[in-house]
Scaffold this motif. Sequence first.
Motif, PDB file in Angstrom:
ATOM      1  N   ILE A  25       0.845  -1.203   0.000  1.00  0.00           N
ATOM      2  CA  ILE A  25       0.000   0.000   0.000  1.00  0.00           C
ATOM      3  C   ILE A  25       0.879   1.251   0.000  1.00  0.00           C
ATOM      4  O   ILE A  25       0.762   2.105  -0.877  1.00  0.00           O
ATOM      5  CB  ILE A  25      -0.959   0.012   1.213  1.00  0.00           C
ATOM      6  CG1 ILE A  25      -1.874  -1.219   1.196  1.00  0.00           C
ATOM      7  CG2 ILE A  25      -1.784   1.302   1.231  1.00  0.00           C
ATOM      8  CD1 ILE A  25      -2.713  -1.391   2.444  1.00  0.00           C
ATOM      9  N   GLU A  44      -7.699   7.499  -0.342  1.00  0.00           N
ATOM     10  CA  GLU A  44      -7.591   6.135  -0.873  1.00  0.00           C
ATOM     11  C   GLU A  44      -6.608   5.310  -0.047  1.00  0.00           C
ATOM     12  O   GLU A  44      -6.840   4.131   0.201  1.00  0.00           O
ATOM     13  CB  GLU A  44      -7.148   6.154  -2.342  1.00  0.00           C
ATOM     14  CG  GLU A  44      -8.157   6.776  -3.291  1.00  0.00           C
ATOM     15  CD  GLU A  44      -8.132   8.308  -3.285  1.00  0.00           C
ATOM     16  OE1 GLU A  44      -7.177   8.925  -2.761  1.00  0.00           O
ATOM     17  OE2 GLU A  44      -9.096   8.887  -3.795  1.00  0.00           O
ATOM     18  N   VAL A  45      -5.529   5.932   0.394  1.00  0.00           N
ATOM     19  CA  VAL A  45      -4.541   5.241   1.237  1.00  0.00           C
ATOM     20  C   VAL A  45      -5.188   4.833   2.552  1.00  0.00           C
ATOM     21  O   VAL A  45      -5.060   3.691   3.009  1.00  0.00           O
ATOM     22  CB  VAL A  45      -3.302   6.141   1.485  1.00  0.00           C
ATOM     23  CG1 VAL A  45      -2.404   5.554   2.571  1.00  0.00           C
ATOM     24  CG2 VAL A  45      -2.529   6.358   0.194  1.00  0.00           C
ATOM     25  N   GLU A  47      -8.323   4.360   3.166  1.00  0.00           N
ATOM     26  CA  GLU A  47      -9.310   3.302   2.916  1.00  0.00           C
ATOM     27  C   GLU A  47      -8.635   1.937   2.827  1.00  0.00           C
ATOM     28  O   GLU A  47      -9.121   0.959   3.406  1.00  0.00           O
ATOM     29  CB  GLU A  47     -10.103   3.592   1.643  1.00  0.00           C
ATOM     30  CG  GLU A  47     -11.104   4.714   1.813  1.00  0.00           C
ATOM     31  CD  GLU A  47     -11.832   5.072   0.535  1.00  0.00           C
ATOM     32  OE1 GLU A  47     -13.038   5.363   0.640  1.00  0.00           O
ATOM     33  OE2 GLU A  47     -11.216   5.058  -0.545  1.00  0.00           O
ATOM     34  N   HIS A  48      -7.509   1.851   2.130  1.00  0.00           N
ATOM     35  CA  HIS A  48      -6.786   0.581   1.996  1.00  0.00           C
ATOM     36  C   HIS A  48      -6.255   0.100   3.344  1.00  0.00           C
ATOM     37  O   HIS A  48      -6.340  -1.091   3.660  1.00  0.00           O
ATOM     38  CB  HIS A  48      -5.636   0.700   0.999  1.00  0.00           C
ATOM     39  CG  HIS A  48      -6.075   0.800  -0.424  1.00  0.00           C
ATOM     40  ND1 HIS A  48      -6.762  -0.205  -1.075  1.00  0.00           N
ATOM     41  CD2 HIS A  48      -5.918   1.791  -1.329  1.00  0.00           C
ATOM     42  CE1 HIS A  48      -7.007   0.172  -2.315  1.00  0.00           C
ATOM     43  NE2 HIS A  48      -6.517   1.378  -2.498  1.00  0.00           N
ATOM     44  N   LEU A  49      -5.705   1.025   4.127  1.00  0.00           N
ATOM     45  CA  LEU A  49      -5.170   0.644   5.433  1.00  0.00           C
ATOM     46  C   LEU A  49      -6.282   0.178   6.367  1.00  0.00           C
ATOM     47  O   LEU A  49      -6.140  -0.836   7.060  1.00  0.00           O
ATOM     48  CB  LEU A  49      -4.394   1.809   6.049  1.00  0.00           C
ATOM     49  CG  LEU A  49      -3.110   2.217   5.317  1.00  0.00           C
ATOM     50  CD1 LEU A  49      -2.568   3.522   5.871  1.00  0.00           C
ATOM     51  CD2 LEU A  49      -2.066   1.111   5.390  1.00  0.00           C
ATOM     52  N   TYR A  50      -7.381   0.899   6.383  1.00  0.00           N
ATOM     53  CA  TYR A  50      -8.526   0.502   7.210  1.00  0.00           C
ATOM     54  C   TYR A  50      -9.049  -0.867   6.774  1.00  0.00           C
ATOM     55  O   TYR A  50      -9.372  -1.715   7.603  1.00  0.00           O
ATOM     56  CB  TYR A  50      -9.645   1.534   7.110  1.00  0.00           C
ATOM     57  CG  TYR A  50      -9.550   2.657   8.122  1.00  0.00           C
ATOM     58  CD1 TYR A  50     -10.555   2.881   9.043  1.00  0.00           C
ATOM     59  CD2 TYR A  50      -8.455   3.521   8.140  1.00  0.00           C
ATOM     60  CE1 TYR A  50     -10.481   3.906   9.959  1.00  0.00           C
ATOM     61  CE2 TYR A  50      -8.369   4.550   9.055  1.00  0.00           C
ATOM     62  CZ  TYR A  50      -9.386   4.738   9.966  1.00  0.00           C
ATOM     63  OH  TYR A  50      -9.306   5.753  10.885  1.00  0.00           O
ATOM     64  N   GLU A  51      -9.136  -1.058   5.472  1.00  0.00           N
ATOM     65  CA  GLU A  51      -9.634  -2.337   4.946  1.00  0.00           C
ATOM     66  C   GLU A  51      -8.735  -3.481   5.411  1.00  0.00           C
ATOM     67  O   GLU A  51      -9.228  -4.534   5.828  1.00  0.00           O
ATOM     68  CB  GLU A  51      -9.686  -2.290   3.424  1.00  0.00           C
ATOM     69  CG  GLU A  51     -10.238  -3.556   2.792  1.00  0.00           C
ATOM     70  CD  GLU A  51     -10.297  -3.453   1.276  1.00  0.00           C
ATOM     71  OE1 GLU A  51      -9.944  -4.442   0.615  1.00  0.00           O
ATOM     72  OE2 GLU A  51     -10.684  -2.390   0.761  1.00  0.00           O
ATOM     73  N   ARG A  52      -7.427  -3.293   5.332  1.00  0.00           N
ATOM     74  CA  ARG A  52      -6.496  -4.341   5.761  1.00  0.00           C
ATOM     75  C   ARG A  52      -6.680  -4.662   7.244  1.00  0.00           C
ATOM     76  O   ARG A  52      -6.499  -5.795   7.667  1.00  0.00           O
ATOM     77  CB  ARG A  52      -5.060  -3.924   5.482  1.00  0.00           C
ATOM     78  CG  ARG A  52      -4.086  -5.020   5.921  1.00  0.00           C
ATOM     79  CD  ARG A  52      -2.771  -4.973   5.243  1.00  0.00           C
ATOM     80  NE  ARG A  52      -2.870  -5.233   3.818  1.00  0.00           N
ATOM     81  CZ  ARG A  52      -1.909  -4.954   2.948  1.00  0.00           C
ATOM     82  NH1 ARG A  52      -0.784  -4.407   3.370  1.00  0.00           N
ATOM     83  NH2 ARG A  52      -2.064  -5.203   1.674  1.00  0.00           N
ATOM     84  N   ASP A  56     -14.176  -0.395   8.958  1.00  0.00           N
ATOM     85  CA  ASP A  56     -14.977   0.326   7.974  1.00  0.00           C
ATOM     86  C   ASP A  56     -14.553   1.788   7.987  1.00  0.00           C
ATOM     87  O   ASP A  56     -14.818   2.501   8.949  1.00  0.00           O
ATOM     88  CB  ASP A  56     -16.462   0.191   8.306  1.00  0.00           C
ATOM     89  CG  ASP A  56     -17.365   0.919   7.322  1.00  0.00           C
ATOM     90  OD1 ASP A  56     -16.862   1.511   6.345  1.00  0.00           O
ATOM     91  OD2 ASP A  56     -18.587   0.899   7.548  1.00  0.00           O
ATOM     92  N   PHE A  57     -13.886   2.216   6.931  1.00  0.00           N
ATOM     93  CA  PHE A  57     -13.393   3.589   6.856  1.00  0.00           C
ATOM     94  C   PHE A  57     -14.530   4.600   6.971  1.00  0.00           C
ATOM     95  O   PHE A  57     -14.339   5.699   7.468  1.00  0.00           O
ATOM     96  CB  PHE A  57     -12.638   3.798   5.542  1.00  0.00           C
ATOM     97  CG  PHE A  57     -12.105   5.196   5.370  1.00  0.00           C
ATOM     98  CD1 PHE A  57     -11.042   5.642   6.125  1.00  0.00           C
ATOM     99  CD2 PHE A  57     -12.669   6.059   4.455  1.00  0.00           C
ATOM    100  CE1 PHE A  57     -10.545   6.925   5.983  1.00  0.00           C
ATOM    101  CE2 PHE A  57     -12.182   7.345   4.291  1.00  0.00           C
ATOM    102  CZ  PHE A  57     -11.112   7.767   5.065  1.00  0.00           C
TER     103      PHE A  57
END
Length: 100
Positions: A25, A44-45, A47-52, A56-57
Amino acid sequence: MEYGKVLRFHRVKQGLTQNQLADGIISPAYLSKIENDQTVPAFEVLEHLYERLGLDFHDSSYHHPSKEKLKEWYEMIVFKRIEEARGIKGRTQTTKRYAE
């Protein structure tokens, strides 16, 4: 709670290193800056970190200041609307002082 603090809290809670969370990421060094509130990353960064992390961002209970205000401030900085960005920063700091 700021984004960086939320990320660090959940990363440590899940037993992940910065390298593991950042892998594919961003760089671990950039994650460190985010966690220490030294930079405001692109949404977007985040969102990706939260998803990992399985978060839920868009869940506003994780965010302070509000996601909308932070996004507005970020966009003003990106589009070089510096005076407006300073105004939001000043209002946020004033609000924080009154809350204390």
